[in-house]
Design a protein around this motif. Structure first.
Motif, mmCIF file in Angstrom:
data_model
loop_
_atom_site.group_PDB
_atom_site.id
_atom_site.type_symbol
_atom_site.label_atom_id
_atom_site.label_comp_id
_atom_site.label_asym_id
_atom_site.label_seq_id
_atom_site.Cartn_x
_atom_site.Cartn_y
_atom_site.Cartn_z
ATOM 1 N N GLY A 166 0.820 -1.211 0.000
ATOM 2 C CA GLY A 166 0.000 0.000 0.000
ATOM 3 C C GLY A 166 0.851 1.257 0.000
ATOM 4 N N ARG A 167 0.272 2.346 -0.473
ATOM 5 C CA ARG A 167 0.970 3.626 -0.475
ATOM 6 C C ARG A 167 0.871 4.283 0.886
ATOM 7 N N GLU A 168 1.913 5.038 1.243
ATOM 8 C CA GLU A 168 1.880 5.807 2.470
ATOM 9 C C GLU A 168 1.098 7.092 2.225
ATOM 10 N N ARG A 169 0.460 7.606 3.250
ATOM 11 C CA ARG A 169 -0.355 8.809 3.104
ATOM 12 C C ARG A 169 0.474 10.084 3.255
ATOM 13 N N GLU A 170 1.651 10.016 3.796
ATOM 14 C CA GLU A 170 2.459 11.204 4.011
ATOM 15 C C GLU A 170 3.202 11.590 2.739
ATOM 16 N N GLY A 171 3.331 12.883 2.539
ATOM 17 C CA GLY A 171 4.141 13.402 1.443
ATOM 18 C C GLY A 171 3.430 13.370 0.107
ATOM 19 N N ALA A 195 2.457 7.677 -11.681
ATOM 20 C CA ALA A 195 3.251 6.717 -12.443
ATOM 21 C C ALA A 195 2.904 6.836 -13.926
ATOM 22 N N LEU A 196 3.765 6.316 -14.760
ATOM 23 C CA LEU A 196 3.546 6.368 -16.202
ATOM 24 C C LEU A 196 2.250 5.648 -16.584
ATOM 25 N N LEU A 197 1.958 4.549 -15.925
ATOM 26 C CA LEU A 197 0.717 3.820 -16.201
ATOM 27 C C LEU A 197 -0.515 4.667 -15.879
ATOM 28 N N GLU A 198 -0.476 5.401 -14.766
ATOM 29 C CA GLU A 198 -1.603 6.260 -14.405
ATOM 30 C C GLU A 198 -1.825 7.352 -15.446
ATOM 31 N N LEU A 199 -0.746 7.948 -15.916
ATOM 32 C CA LEU A 199 -0.860 9.000 -16.929
ATOM 33 C C LEU A 199 -1.380 8.440 -18.246
ATOM 34 N N PHE A 200 -0.945 7.244 -18.611
ATOM 35 C CA PHE A 200 -1.429 6.616 -19.834
ATOM 36 C C PHE A 200 -2.923 6.311 -19.736
ATOM 37 N N LEU A 201 -3.363 5.800 -18.581
ATOM 38 C CA LEU A 201 -4.779 5.496 -18.407
ATOM 39 C C LEU A 201 -5.623 6.768 -18.440
ATOM 40 N N ILE A 233 -12.860 2.781 -10.722
ATOM 41 C CA ILE A 233 -12.198 1.572 -10.220
ATOM 42 C C ILE A 233 -10.693 1.645 -10.490
ATOM 43 N N THR A 234 -10.310 2.118 -11.668
ATOM 44 C CA THR A 234 -8.892 2.241 -12.000
ATOM 45 C C THR A 234 -8.208 3.272 -11.116
ATOM 46 N N ALA A 235 -8.861 4.400 -10.879
ATOM 47 C CA ALA A 235 -8.284 5.433 -10.023
ATOM 48 C C ALA A 235 -8.118 4.921 -8.588
ATOM 49 N N LEU A 236 -9.082 4.180 -8.100
ATOM 50 C CA LEU A 236 -8.975 3.623 -6.756
ATOM 51 C C LEU A 236 -7.826 2.622 -6.666
#
Length: 83
Positions: free
Chosen positions: A10-15, A20-26, A66-69
């Motif tokens: 999981g990702r940390e909530r701080e900072g 990611a490149l995949l997120e930008l492509f989607l 769903i993809t964003a989550l």
């Protein structure tokens, strides 16, 4: 999968978090899908075309949410969850 393998996925909530490149492509894919949907509505003006566009927009919105989550919860640089 054991619990030891799942630690750190999981990702940390701080900072700040970089996309990611995949997120930008989607995101680009979803913008293209919205553009094609609006073109479909422009070609099929009428009640049937509006209904088809609403159905397509709901499907696009559902897949995007769903993809964003999923991309918000998990690290893209970590090993896959199910190897």
């Amino acid at each position: 999968m054991t619990i030891d393998q799942a630690v750190g996925l999981g990702r940390e909530r701080e900072g700040p978090q970089l996309a990611a490149l995949l997120e930008l492509f989607l995101d680009l894919v979803f913008v293209a899908a919205l553009a094609l949907t609006s073109r479909t509505l422009a070609q099929n003006l009428g009640l049937v075309g509006a209904f088809q566009t609403v159905v397509l927009l709901r499907a696009i919105w559902w897949v995007w949410s769903i993809t964003a989550l999923a991309t918000a919860l998990y690290h893209a640089q970590r090993p896959p969850i199910f190897p």
